[in-house]
Write an enzyme that holds these catalytic residues in place. Sequence first.
Site, PDB file in Angstrom:
ATOM      1  N   ASN A  10       0.867  -1.179   0.000  1.00 65.25           N
ATOM      2  CA  ASN A  10       0.000   0.000   0.000  1.00 65.25           C
ATOM      3  C   ASN A  10       0.902   1.226   0.000  1.00 65.25           C
ATOM      4  O   ASN A  10       1.542   1.528   1.004  1.00 65.25           O
ATOM      5  CB  ASN A  10      -0.894  -0.039   1.254  1.00 65.25           C
ATOM      6  CG  ASN A  10      -1.716   1.224   1.428  1.00 65.25           C
ATOM      7  OD1 ASN A  10      -1.779   2.072   0.538  1.00 65.25           O
ATOM      8  ND2 ASN A  10      -2.358   1.364   2.583  1.00 65.25           N
ATOM      9  N   TRP A  11       0.951   1.886  -1.142  1.00 66.33           N
ATOM     10  CA  TRP A  11       1.864   3.031  -1.278  1.00 66.33           C
ATOM     11  C   TRP A  11       1.308   4.326  -0.691  1.00 66.33           C
ATOM     12  O   TRP A  11       1.996   5.352  -0.713  1.00 66.33           O
ATOM     13  CB  TRP A  11       2.227   3.238  -2.767  1.00 66.33           C
ATOM     14  CG  TRP A  11       3.174   2.213  -3.298  1.00 66.33           C
ATOM     15  CD1 TRP A  11       3.877   1.289  -2.582  1.00 66.33           C
ATOM     16  CD2 TRP A  11       3.544   2.006  -4.675  1.00 66.33           C
ATOM     17  NE1 TRP A  11       4.653   0.527  -3.422  1.00 66.33           N
ATOM     18  CE2 TRP A  11       4.472   0.946  -4.708  1.00 66.33           C
ATOM     19  CE3 TRP A  11       3.178   2.622  -5.880  1.00 66.33           C
ATOM     20  CZ2 TRP A  11       5.037   0.482  -5.895  1.00 66.33           C
ATOM     21  CZ3 TRP A  11       3.741   2.168  -7.069  1.00 66.33           C
ATOM     22  CH2 TRP A  11       4.666   1.109  -7.070  1.00 66.33           C
ATOM     23  N   LYS A  12       0.066   4.295  -0.233  1.00 69.01           N
ATOM     24  CA  LYS A  12      -0.548   5.487   0.383  1.00 69.01           C
ATOM     25  C   LYS A  12      -0.329   6.713  -0.527  1.00 69.01           C
ATOM     26  O   LYS A  12      -0.388   6.579  -1.742  1.00 69.01           O
ATOM     27  CB  LYS A  12      -0.017   5.672   1.811  1.00 69.01           C
ATOM     28  CG  LYS A  12      -0.158   4.371   2.622  1.00 69.01           C
ATOM     29  CD  LYS A  12       0.075   4.499   4.090  1.00 69.01           C
ATOM     30  CE  LYS A  12      -0.114   3.136   4.753  1.00 69.01           C
ATOM     31  NZ  LYS A  12      -0.021   3.183   6.203  1.00 69.01           N
ATOM     32  N   HIS A  96      -9.498   1.022   5.364  1.00 62.10           N
ATOM     33  CA  HIS A  96      -8.177   1.197   5.976  1.00 62.10           C
ATOM     34  C   HIS A  96      -8.327   2.110   7.194  1.00 62.10           C
ATOM     35  O   HIS A  96      -9.127   3.048   7.167  1.00 62.10           O
ATOM     36  CB  HIS A  96      -7.202   1.794   4.954  1.00 62.10           C
ATOM     37  CG  HIS A  96      -5.787   1.750   5.443  1.00 62.10           C
ATOM     38  ND1 HIS A  96      -5.295   2.658   6.353  1.00 62.10           N
ATOM     39  CD2 HIS A  96      -4.779   0.881   5.182  1.00 62.10           C
ATOM     40  CE1 HIS A  96      -4.028   2.344   6.624  1.00 62.10           C
ATOM     41  NE2 HIS A  96      -3.694   1.273   5.924  1.00 62.10           N
ATOM     42  N   GLU A  98      -6.624   4.493   8.224  1.00 62.68           N
ATOM     43  CA  GLU A  98      -6.433   5.919   7.928  1.00 62.68           C
ATOM     44  C   GLU A  98      -7.719   6.517   7.354  1.00 62.68           C
ATOM     45  O   GLU A  98      -8.014   7.692   7.582  1.00 62.68           O
ATOM     46  CB  GLU A  98      -5.231   6.108   6.985  1.00 62.68           C
ATOM     47  CG  GLU A  98      -3.928   5.899   7.754  1.00 62.68           C
ATOM     48  CD  GLU A  98      -2.756   5.380   6.943  1.00 62.68           C
ATOM     49  OE1 GLU A  98      -2.777   5.451   5.708  1.00 62.68           O
ATOM     50  OE2 GLU A  98      -1.802   4.873   7.583  1.00 62.68           O
ATOM     51  N   GLU A 168      -5.081  -5.202  10.532  1.00 61.55           N
ATOM     52  CA  GLU A 168      -4.056  -4.175  10.723  1.00 61.55           C
ATOM     53  C   GLU A 168      -4.323  -3.458  12.049  1.00 61.55           C
ATOM     54  O   GLU A 168      -5.099  -2.489  12.086  1.00 61.55           O
ATOM     55  CB  GLU A 168      -4.097  -3.151   9.588  1.00 61.55           C
ATOM     56  CG  GLU A 168      -3.851  -3.741   8.214  1.00 61.55           C
ATOM     57  CD  GLU A 168      -3.305  -2.700   7.231  1.00 61.55           C
ATOM     58  OE1 GLU A 168      -2.270  -2.974   6.632  1.00 61.55           O
ATOM     59  OE2 GLU A 168      -3.910  -1.615   7.097  1.00 61.55           O
ATOM     60  N   GLY A 174       2.789   2.050  10.910  1.00 61.21           N
ATOM     61  CA  GLY A 174       3.743   3.150  10.786  1.00 61.21           C
ATOM     62  C   GLY A 174       4.459   3.483  12.079  1.00 61.21           C
ATOM     63  O   GLY A 174       5.103   4.528  12.192  1.00 61.21           O
ATOM     64  N   SER A 214       3.680  -2.406  10.285  1.00 58.09           N
ATOM     65  CA  SER A 214       5.142  -2.471  10.475  1.00 58.09           C
ATOM     66  C   SER A 214       5.753  -3.811  10.074  1.00 58.09           C
ATOM     67  O   SER A 214       6.668  -4.303  10.735  1.00 58.09           O
ATOM     68  CB  SER A 214       5.514  -2.105  11.916  1.00 58.09           C
ATOM     69  OG  SER A 214       5.148  -0.761  12.184  1.00 58.09           O
ATOM     70  N   GLY A 235       2.995  -1.227   4.252  1.00 60.37           N
ATOM     71  CA  GLY A 235       2.994   0.196   3.935  1.00 60.37           C
ATOM     72  C   GLY A 235       4.407   0.689   3.671  1.00 60.37           C
ATOM     73  O   GLY A 235       4.968   0.500   2.584  1.00 60.37           O
ATOM     74  N   GLY A 236       5.027   1.291   4.676  1.00 59.00           N
ATOM     75  CA  GLY A 236       6.342   1.924   4.531  1.00 59.00           C
ATOM     76  C   GLY A 236       7.390   1.047   3.856  1.00 59.00           C
ATOM     77  O   GLY A 236       8.118   1.507   2.966  1.00 59.00           O
TER      78      GLY A 236
HETATM   79  P1  13P Z   1       3.183   0.218   7.692  1.00 60.36           P
HETATM   80  O1  13P Z   1       3.685  -1.062   7.057  1.00 60.36           O
HETATM   81  O2  13P Z   1       3.923   1.434   7.269  1.00 60.36           O
HETATM   82  O3  13P Z   1       3.077   0.068   9.179  1.00 60.36           O
HETATM   83  O4  13P Z   1       1.683   0.430   7.160  1.00 60.36           O
HETATM   84  C1  13P Z   1       0.794  -0.631   7.183  1.00 60.36           C
HETATM   85  C2  13P Z   1      -0.418  -0.261   6.405  1.00 60.36           C
HETATM   86  O5  13P Z   1      -1.131   0.658   6.750  1.00 60.36           O
HETATM   87  C3  13P Z   1      -0.697  -1.018   5.185  1.00 60.36           C
HETATM   88  O6  13P Z   1      -1.963  -0.756   4.701  1.00 60.36           O
END
Ligand code: 13P
Length: 251
Positions: A10-12, A96, A98, A168, A174, A214, A235-236
């Site tokens: 997920n590149w956000k 998600h 967020e 998640e 994050g 993470s 994510g990251g």
């Molecule tokens: P991180 O891997 O940066 O913690 O993010 C997870 C995420 O939100 C994937 O959708």
Amino acid sequence: MSRKKILAGNWKMHKSINDARNWIRHFQGNRKGVLHVDILLFPSYTTIYPIGKEAIKANISLGAQNLHQEEEGAYTGEVSGKMLVDAGATWTLVGHSERRILFAENDKQINLKVRRALTSGLQVILCVGETLEERESQHHQEVVRRQLTEGLSEIHHDDLHQIIIAYEPVWAIGTGKTATPQDAQEMHAFIRSEISSFSKPKIASSMRILYGGSVKPDNAKELFACPDIDGGLVGGASLKPETFLAILRAF
Ligand code: 13P
């Protein structure tokens, strides 16, 4: 029941079209035969169409990070399921944390989005997970049960194979804090038993459930070794192809 593993990135709100193309080229050139894992990427809306051809060549499926629940209409700034299919997406994330926290999406709206995605022809990753406060007060299972039952409400059993669940925990996103493999496995088994209780055991045992929060090259192996964890939503650590490849090698 053997379930095909998945690694999703997920590149956000990151990456230009050019960065995304370079990422795919690097990934494809270094994947080295790891083909038994489905690869899904969730780039920005504006990147989906321009990278479509490269993604197909690299055997990567593309998805959106969100969609609007209505089919079409006067919703300035929103993107519909049909538009996403038109741009080449085959998947979408829904719910998600967020979106839930920063954009105040509730379970009812999330359910409408899941249903709209399915009728538009998209497969769905429905994200669930508790906050730190909910975990510390021992409400984590109750919260995830509510997110699942409301998020999947009025969805026919036959459509559940189009849906993947991503667990998640909000406190792990994050933050560098990961759920222990034991805690993650416990929640994944709980999710599977909940799905079984409102559908059928056979459907629940074939459903793929991903862990996100993470995920890194150094914790992926232990997480992915758990019997009910069918892969990761990253994510990251998905932003650099080398790190994503290192996580892929953990399978
Ligand atoms: P991180 O891997 O940066 O913690 O993010 C997870 C995420 O939100 C994937 O959708």
